[in-house]
Design a protein around this motif. Structure first.
Motif, PDB file in Angstrom:
ATOM      1  N   GLU A 196       0.827  -1.204   0.000  1.00  0.00           N
ATOM      2  CA  GLU A 196       0.000   0.000   0.000  1.00  0.00           C
ATOM      3  C   GLU A 196       0.864   1.258   0.000  1.00  0.00           C
ATOM      4  O   GLU A 196       0.554   2.243  -0.692  1.00  0.00           O
ATOM      5  CB  GLU A 196      -0.913  -0.003   1.227  1.00  0.00           C
ATOM      6  CG  GLU A 196      -1.896   1.148   1.237  1.00  0.00           C
ATOM      7  CD  GLU A 196      -2.878   1.052   2.402  1.00  0.00           C
ATOM      8  OE1 GLU A 196      -3.253   2.129   2.896  1.00  0.00           O
ATOM      9  OE2 GLU A 196      -3.220  -0.068   2.807  1.00  0.00           O
ATOM     10  N   ARG A 197       1.960   1.222   0.741  1.00  0.00           N
ATOM     11  CA  ARG A 197       2.873   2.370   0.791  1.00  0.00           C
ATOM     12  C   ARG A 197       3.525   2.600  -0.571  1.00  0.00           C
ATOM     13  O   ARG A 197       3.644   3.740  -1.030  1.00  0.00           O
ATOM     14  CB  ARG A 197       3.934   2.129   1.863  1.00  0.00           C
ATOM     15  CG  ARG A 197       4.758   3.367   2.170  1.00  0.00           C
ATOM     16  CD  ARG A 197       5.702   3.134   3.310  1.00  0.00           C
ATOM     17  NE  ARG A 197       6.711   2.150   2.867  1.00  0.00           N
ATOM     18  CZ  ARG A 197       7.422   1.384   3.667  1.00  0.00           C
ATOM     19  NH1 ARG A 197       7.242   1.467   4.967  1.00  0.00           N
ATOM     20  NH2 ARG A 197       8.305   0.546   3.196  1.00  0.00           N
ATOM     21  N   LYS A 198       3.915   1.517  -1.253  1.00  0.00           N
ATOM     22  CA  LYS A 198       4.526   1.657  -2.578  1.00  0.00           C
ATOM     23  C   LYS A 198       3.517   2.186  -3.592  1.00  0.00           C
ATOM     24  O   LYS A 198       3.842   3.048  -4.407  1.00  0.00           O
ATOM     25  CB  LYS A 198       5.082   0.302  -3.042  1.00  0.00           C
ATOM     26  CG  LYS A 198       6.316  -0.118  -2.292  1.00  0.00           C
ATOM     27  CD  LYS A 198       6.837  -1.440  -2.808  1.00  0.00           C
ATOM     28  CE  LYS A 198       8.076  -1.873  -2.023  1.00  0.00           C
ATOM     29  NZ  LYS A 198       8.608  -3.144  -2.519  1.00  0.00           N
TER      30      LYS A 198
ATOM     31  N   SER B  12       0.973   4.011  -2.930  1.00  0.00           N
ATOM     32  CA  SER B  12       0.741   5.406  -2.580  1.00  0.00           C
ATOM     33  C   SER B  12       1.847   6.298  -3.146  1.00  0.00           C
ATOM     34  O   SER B  12       1.584   7.386  -3.668  1.00  0.00           O
ATOM     35  CB  SER B  12       0.662   5.559  -1.069  1.00  0.00           C
ATOM     36  OG  SER B  12       0.515   6.904  -0.715  1.00  0.00           O
TER      37      SER B  12
ATOM     38  N   SER C 212       1.354   6.543  -6.883  1.00  0.00           N
ATOM     39  CA  SER C 212       0.217   7.423  -7.155  1.00  0.00           C
ATOM     40  C   SER C 212       0.616   8.885  -6.990  1.00  0.00           C
ATOM     41  O   SER C 212       0.245   9.732  -7.805  1.00  0.00           O
ATOM     42  CB  SER C 212      -0.933   7.079  -6.220  1.00  0.00           C
ATOM     43  OG  SER C 212      -1.992   7.963  -6.389  1.00  0.00           O
ATOM     44  N   GLY C 213       1.372   9.181  -5.954  1.00  0.00           N
ATOM     45  CA  GLY C 213       1.829  10.558  -5.735  1.00  0.00           C
ATOM     46  C   GLY C 213       2.718  11.042  -6.861  1.00  0.00           C
ATOM     47  O   GLY C 213       2.591  12.175  -7.322  1.00  0.00           O
TER      48      GLY C 213
ATOM     49  N   ASN D  37       0.577  11.683  -9.943  1.00  0.00           N
ATOM     50  CA  ASN D  37      -0.154  12.945  -9.794  1.00  0.00           C
ATOM     51  C   ASN D  37       0.757  14.144 -10.017  1.00  0.00           C
ATOM     52  O   ASN D  37       0.353  15.127 -10.644  1.00  0.00           O
ATOM     53  CB  ASN D  37      -0.808  13.026  -8.417  1.00  0.00           C
ATOM     54  CG  ASN D  37      -2.004  12.119  -8.293  1.00  0.00           C
ATOM     55  OD1 ASN D  37      -2.622  11.743  -9.280  1.00  0.00           O
ATOM     56  ND2 ASN D  37      -2.329  11.749  -7.069  1.00  0.00           N
TER      57      ASN D  37
END
Length: 52
Positions: free
Chosen positions: A3-5, A7, A10-11, A14
């Protein structure tokens, strides 16, 4: 961990999208400025040629 990876990915995605949007907006603003300058130049030319 996963989940951290995701995220982080995704950042990053963006951030890249924001950069691309900013460049596109800047290019559009420059096109508008050039068109306005051309319109003013044509108007000035017409005023000068009619005055003579």
């Amino acid at each position: 961990m996963l989940e951290r990876k995701l995220s982080a990915i995704s950042g990053t995605a963006n951030a890249l999208t924001d950069i691309i949007d900013t460049r596109r907006s800047l290019r559009l603003e420059w096109v508008i400025v050039v068109l306005i300058v051309m319109e003013v130049a044509i108007g000035c030319f017409q005023i000068i040629t009619v005055a003579h």
